[in-house]
Design a protein around this motif. Sequence first.
Motif, PDB file in Angstrom:
ATOM      1  N   ASP A  57      59.627 111.775  80.670  1.00 31.48           N
ATOM      2  CA  ASP A  57      58.893 110.676  81.299  1.00 31.48           C
ATOM      3  C   ASP A  57      59.787 109.915  82.272  1.00 31.48           C
ATOM      4  OD1 ASP A  57      56.610 111.222  79.810  1.00 31.48           O
ATOM      5  OD2 ASP A  57      57.277 109.968  78.145  1.00 31.48           O
ATOM      6  N   GLY A  58      59.170 109.367  83.311  1.00 32.15           N
ATOM      7  CA  GLY A  58      59.884 108.501  84.244  1.00 32.15           C
ATOM      8  C   GLY A  58      59.654 107.036  83.934  1.00 32.15           C
ATOM      9  N   THR A  59      59.292 106.745  82.681  1.00 28.99           N
ATOM     10  CA  THR A  59      58.919 105.381  82.300  1.00 28.99           C
ATOM     11  C   THR A  59      60.028 104.371  82.576  1.00 28.99           C
ATOM     12  OG1 THR A  59      57.549 106.333  80.542  1.00 28.99           O
ATOM     13  CG2 THR A  59      57.983 103.975  80.428  1.00 28.99           C
ATOM     14  N   THR A  60      61.286 104.791  82.392  1.00 23.38           N
ATOM     15  CA  THR A  60      62.392 103.861  82.618  1.00 23.38           C
ATOM     16  C   THR A  60      62.411 103.381  84.067  1.00 23.38           C
ATOM     17  OG1 THR A  60      63.733 104.802  80.852  1.00 23.38           O
ATOM     18  CG2 THR A  60      64.912 103.600  82.565  1.00 23.38           C
ATOM     19  N   TYR A  61      62.121 104.264  85.014  1.00 28.24           N
ATOM     20  CA  TYR A  61      62.023 103.838  86.416  1.00 28.24           C
ATOM     21  C   TYR A  61      60.983 102.730  86.561  1.00 28.24           C
ATOM     22  CZ  TYR A  61      64.566 108.095  87.898  1.00 28.24           C
ATOM     23  OH  TYR A  61      65.502 109.064  88.091  1.00 28.24           O
ATOM     24  N   SER A  62      59.863 102.919  85.869  1.00 24.45           N
ATOM     25  CA  SER A  62      58.779 101.944  85.952  1.00 24.45           C
ATOM     26  C   SER A  62      59.168 100.614  85.322  1.00 24.45           C
ATOM     27  CB  SER A  62      57.524 102.503  85.270  1.00 24.45           C
ATOM     28  OG  SER A  62      56.440 101.628  85.391  1.00 24.45           O
ATOM     29  N   VAL A  63      59.850 100.666  84.170  1.00 25.01           N
ATOM     30  CA  VAL A  63      60.269  99.441  83.475  1.00 25.01           C
ATOM     31  C   VAL A  63      61.321  98.693  84.287  1.00 25.01           C
ATOM     32  CG1 VAL A  63      61.428  98.553  81.409  1.00 25.01           C
ATOM     33  CG2 VAL A  63      59.688 100.328  81.193  1.00 25.01           C
ATOM     34  N   LEU A  64      62.217  99.425  84.935  1.00 25.94           N
ATOM     35  CA  LEU A  64      63.235  98.790  85.772  1.00 25.94           C
ATOM     36  C   LEU A  64      62.626  98.172  87.031  1.00 25.94           C
ATOM     37  CD1 LEU A  64      66.157 101.393  85.555  1.00 25.94           C
ATOM     38  CD2 LEU A  64      65.983  99.193  84.390  1.00 25.94           C
ATOM     39  N   THR A  65      61.456  98.659  87.404  1.00 28.62           N
ATOM     40  CA  THR A  65      60.773  98.131  88.594  1.00 28.62           C
ATOM     41  C   THR A  65      59.885  96.951  88.244  1.00 28.62           C
ATOM     42  OG1 THR A  65      60.782 100.334  89.586  1.00 28.62           O
ATOM     43  CG2 THR A  65      59.223  98.730  90.500  1.00 28.62           C
ATOM     44  N   GLU A  66      59.146  97.093  87.151  1.00 29.39           N
ATOM     45  CA  GLU A  66      58.255  96.020  86.701  1.00 29.39           C
ATOM     46  C   GLU A  66      58.309  95.989  85.175  1.00 29.39           C
ATOM     47  OE1 GLU A  66      53.606  94.525  87.068  1.00 29.39           O
ATOM     48  OE2 GLU A  66      54.200  96.481  87.850  1.00 29.39           O
ATOM     49  N   TRP A  67      59.086  95.075  84.621  1.00 29.56           N
ATOM     50  CA  TRP A  67      59.351  95.075  83.184  1.00 29.56           C
ATOM     51  C   TRP A  67      58.071  94.865  82.384  1.00 29.56           C
ATOM     52  CZ3 TRP A  67      59.009  92.147  78.764  1.00 29.56           C
ATOM     53  CH2 TRP A  67      59.817  92.535  77.704  1.00 29.56           C
ATOM     54  N   GLY A  68      57.962  95.565  81.268  1.00 33.34           N
ATOM     55  CA  GLY A  68      56.821  95.410  80.387  1.00 33.34           C
ATOM     56  C   GLY A  68      56.897  96.406  79.250  1.00 33.34           C
ATOM     57  N   MET A  69      55.927  96.365  78.348  1.00 38.29           N
ATOM     58  CA  MET A  69      55.875  97.265  77.189  1.00 38.29           C
ATOM     59  C   MET A  69      55.240  98.585  77.599  1.00 38.29           C
ATOM     60  SD  MET A  69      57.330  95.607  74.796  1.00 38.29           S
ATOM     61  CE  MET A  69      58.011  93.946  74.768  1.00 38.29           C
ATOM     62  N   LYS A  70      55.963  99.332  78.446  1.00 38.05           N
ATOM     63  CA  LYS A  70      55.411 100.568  78.992  1.00 38.05           C
ATOM     64  C   LYS A  70      55.807 101.802  78.187  1.00 38.05           C
ATOM     65  CE  LYS A  70      55.261  98.556  83.584  1.00 38.05           C
ATOM     66  NZ  LYS A  70      55.552  98.707  85.030  1.00 38.05           N
ATOM     67  N   TYR A  71      56.834 101.664  77.359  1.00 38.72           N
ATOM     68  CA  TYR A  71      57.157 102.743  76.428  1.00 38.72           C
ATOM     69  C   TYR A  71      56.118 102.737  75.306  1.00 38.72           C
ATOM     70  CZ  TYR A  71      61.804 102.434  78.615  1.00 38.72           C
ATOM     71  OH  TYR A  71      62.853 102.404  79.502  1.00 38.72           O
ATOM     72  N   ASP A  72      56.095 103.820  74.532  1.00 37.11           N
ATOM     73  CA  ASP A  72      55.300 103.816  73.302  1.00 37.11           C
ATOM     74  C   ASP A  72      56.030 102.909  72.316  1.00 37.11           C
ATOM     75  OD1 ASP A  72      54.093 104.279  70.853  1.00 37.11           O
ATOM     76  OD2 ASP A  72      53.810 106.411  71.201  1.00 37.11           O
ATOM     77  N   VAL A  73      55.588 101.661  72.210  1.00 38.12           N
ATOM     78  CA  VAL A  73      56.353 100.660  71.464  1.00 38.12           C
ATOM     79  C   VAL A  73      56.404 100.941  69.966  1.00 38.12           C
ATOM     80  CG1 VAL A  73      56.065  98.821  73.150  1.00 38.12           C
ATOM     81  CG2 VAL A  73      54.337  99.148  71.362  1.00 38.12           C
ATOM     82  N   LEU A  74      55.467 101.708  69.444  1.00 40.90           N
ATOM     83  CA  LEU A  74      55.533 102.059  68.024  1.00 40.90           C
ATOM     84  C   LEU A  74      56.693 103.005  67.749  1.00 40.90           C
ATOM     85  CD1 LEU A  74      51.761 102.551  67.120  1.00 40.90           C
ATOM     86  CD2 LEU A  74      53.247 100.644  66.487  1.00 40.90           C
ATOM     87  N   ARG A  75      57.059 103.803  68.728  1.00 44.33           N
ATOM     88  CA  ARG A  75      58.168 104.748  68.560  1.00 44.33           C
ATOM     89  C   ARG A  75      59.474 104.235  69.150  1.00 44.33           C
ATOM     90  NH1 ARG A  75      57.319 110.123  70.989  1.00 44.33           N
ATOM     91  NH2 ARG A  75      56.022 109.072  72.543  1.00 44.33           N
ATOM     92  N   HIS A  76      59.399 103.354  70.151  1.00 46.00           N
ATOM     93  CA  HIS A  76      60.603 102.861  70.833  1.00 46.00           C
ATOM     94  C   HIS A  76      60.564 101.334  70.969  1.00 46.00           C
ATOM     95  CE1 HIS A  76      60.879 107.104  71.832  1.00 46.00           C
ATOM     96  NE2 HIS A  76      59.733 107.031  72.491  1.00 46.00           N
ATOM     97  N   PRO A  77      60.524 100.616  69.860  1.00 47.85           N
ATOM     98  CA  PRO A  77      60.295  99.166  69.941  1.00 47.85           C
ATOM     99  C   PRO A  77      61.402  98.356  70.611  1.00 47.85           C
ATOM    100  CG  PRO A  77      60.777  99.839  67.684  1.00 47.85           C
ATOM    101  CD  PRO A  77      60.577 101.086  68.464  1.00 47.85           C
ATOM    102  N   LEU A  78      62.658  98.825  70.569  1.00 46.50           N
ATOM    103  CA  LEU A  78      63.756  98.059  71.161  1.00 46.50           C
ATOM    104  C   LEU A  78      64.035  98.424  72.620  1.00 46.50           C
ATOM    105  CD1 LEU A  78      66.638  97.643  68.541  1.00 46.50           C
ATOM    106  CD2 LEU A  78      65.096  95.908  69.437  1.00 46.50           C
ATOM    107  N   LEU A  79      63.546  99.557  73.064  1.00 48.33           N
ATOM    108  CA  LEU A  79      63.876 100.030  74.410  1.00 48.33           C
ATOM    109  C   LEU A  79      63.539  99.030  75.520  1.00 48.33           C
ATOM    110  CD1 LEU A  79      63.197 103.862  74.867  1.00 48.33           C
ATOM    111  CD2 LEU A  79      65.317 102.601  75.223  1.00 48.33           C
TER     112      LEU A  79
END
Length: 455
Positions: free
Chosen positions: A54-76
Motif C-alpha cells: 500500500d502507498g498509505t504512508t504517502y497519503s498520511v504524510l500528505t494529509e494526516w488521518g486514520m488512513k491505515y487499518d487502525v484495528l491492525r495498525h493502531p500506533l502507526l
Amino acid sequence: MRLKREEWTLGLAVLLLLIILNGMVIAKYDSLLSVVSEDYGKLLTYHYHVSGFDGTTYSVLTEWGMKYDVLRHPLLPYLMALPYGLNQLLIALAGVNGALYISAAITLFFAFATTIVLYRILREVVGIGRWDASLLTIFFFSLAYVLVTYIVPDHFGISLFLILLSLYLISKAWKEGRVLKMWQTALLLLITAGVTLTNAAKVLAAEWIARGKRFFHWKFFLIAIGCWLLVIGLGVWEERTYVLPKEQAEKQYFKEHKEEMLQKAKENHKRYKHAPWVVHKGKPLGKGSILKWTDKTTSRWETLKENVFGETLQLHDEWVLDDILTSYRPVLLPYRSVVNYIVEGLLVLLLLAGICCGFRQRLLWMCLLGILPDVLMHLMLGFAINEVYIMAAHWVYVIPIAIGYLMSKVNGQRSMANGLRLIVAGLTIYLLIHNVGLMVDWMQQSPISIAFWYD
C-alpha cells in the motif's frame, strides 16, 4: 548501543544499495506523486502499484488521518505525525510534496537498524563468526521481498525491525541467564503490536520460550496480556471515533439515495466483474465479517512452491512487481527456468538442515513458534494468500538464523564449513544479480495508470 566498526561497514554497505534502489523508485514516481493535490488519494489509487504493498504512508504524510487499518495498525498514524509535520513545512516553504523523500528516509533508517540487529543476533546469540554473520546478513538482504520491503512506503520494514529487536533482546537476556524486566517486555509489546497487532504473538512466543513456567506467573501474564489488550482497545477506540462515523455517514447517504446507489452498484457489478481485484479473489470459507477475507480455493502446495518459497525469495522474471489486484498477473506464476527451482530447492534444504541443527536452540524455537500464527492465517485460512509474498517480513528472518545454526554445527569441520560458505555466497551473488536486475529494469519503466477503470 554503540556500533562496532564492522557493524558500520556492513550497515553502510546495505544502506548504499538501498539508497540507490529508493532513489530509482523516487525517480519513477516523482513527477506523479511529489505534487500538492486536493485529491492525493486518487493519484495513489491510479498510479502507485508495487506488488501488493500500500502507498498509505504517502497519503498520511500528505494529509494526516486514520488512513491505515487502525484495528491492525493502531500506533502507526501517531508514529507518522512528526514526519507529516515536516512534510507540511516543506509544502509551505517550497510548494513540493516530500512524501516520497520522507518515507524513503524512514525506510532507510529501519533498513540500517535491521541490518545491525540481525548481525548481532547471528554473532551474539547464534554464536557464529564475524565473516559468517556478515555473509548471512547480506544474504538476507539479497532475498527478493526483503529488498522490496525496504523500497516501499508500507509498515513491513518497521515491523521487521521490531520483530528482530524483540528476538534479540529476549534471546540475549536468556543467554545471559536472565529475562527482560516487565516494563521492557511491556514496552516491546506496546510498540510491536501497535505497529502490527498480530506481531505481538511473536513477542509473547519469544517470552514464553525464554521464561518457561514463569511466563504464566500471574503478574507477568497480567501485564503481557494487559498490554496487548490495551493496544487492541486503542484500535477499537480509533475505529469507533474516526472510522465508524464515516461509515455511518455513508450508510445514511445510501438510505437517502437508495435507488441511485442501487443502480450504481448494478452498473459497477457489470463494469468490474472482469477486473483483476474480482478475478483474483478466491472463494471464501463463509460470508461473515472475518470469513469473507479467507480463501479456500487457492492451491496451498502451489502457493508454497511459487509464492512462499518462490516469489518471496527470487522474483519471477515475468510480471515483475505487478499487483494482482490491479493487473492480470497470475496468482500462481511458474518460473520459466529450471534454475529457479534448483535455487528454491537449495534454499529450502538449507532452511530444513538449519532447523535440524538448531532444533534444541531456544532462539530458533522463538522464531518458529512466533510464525505459527502467520501459517494459520495465510496458509490454512487463506488470508491474503493471493499475495502472500508481501508478508515476507513477518517470517523470512528464520532462514538466515537457521542457516546460522547450520554454520555453527559444521564450524569444526573445515571442508564442510568452507563448502557451506561457498554455497551461501554463491546463492547471495545469484539472488542479488537476479533480484536487483529485475527491480532495476522495473524501475526504468513508466508507471502504469489504472484510471481507465474509473473514467
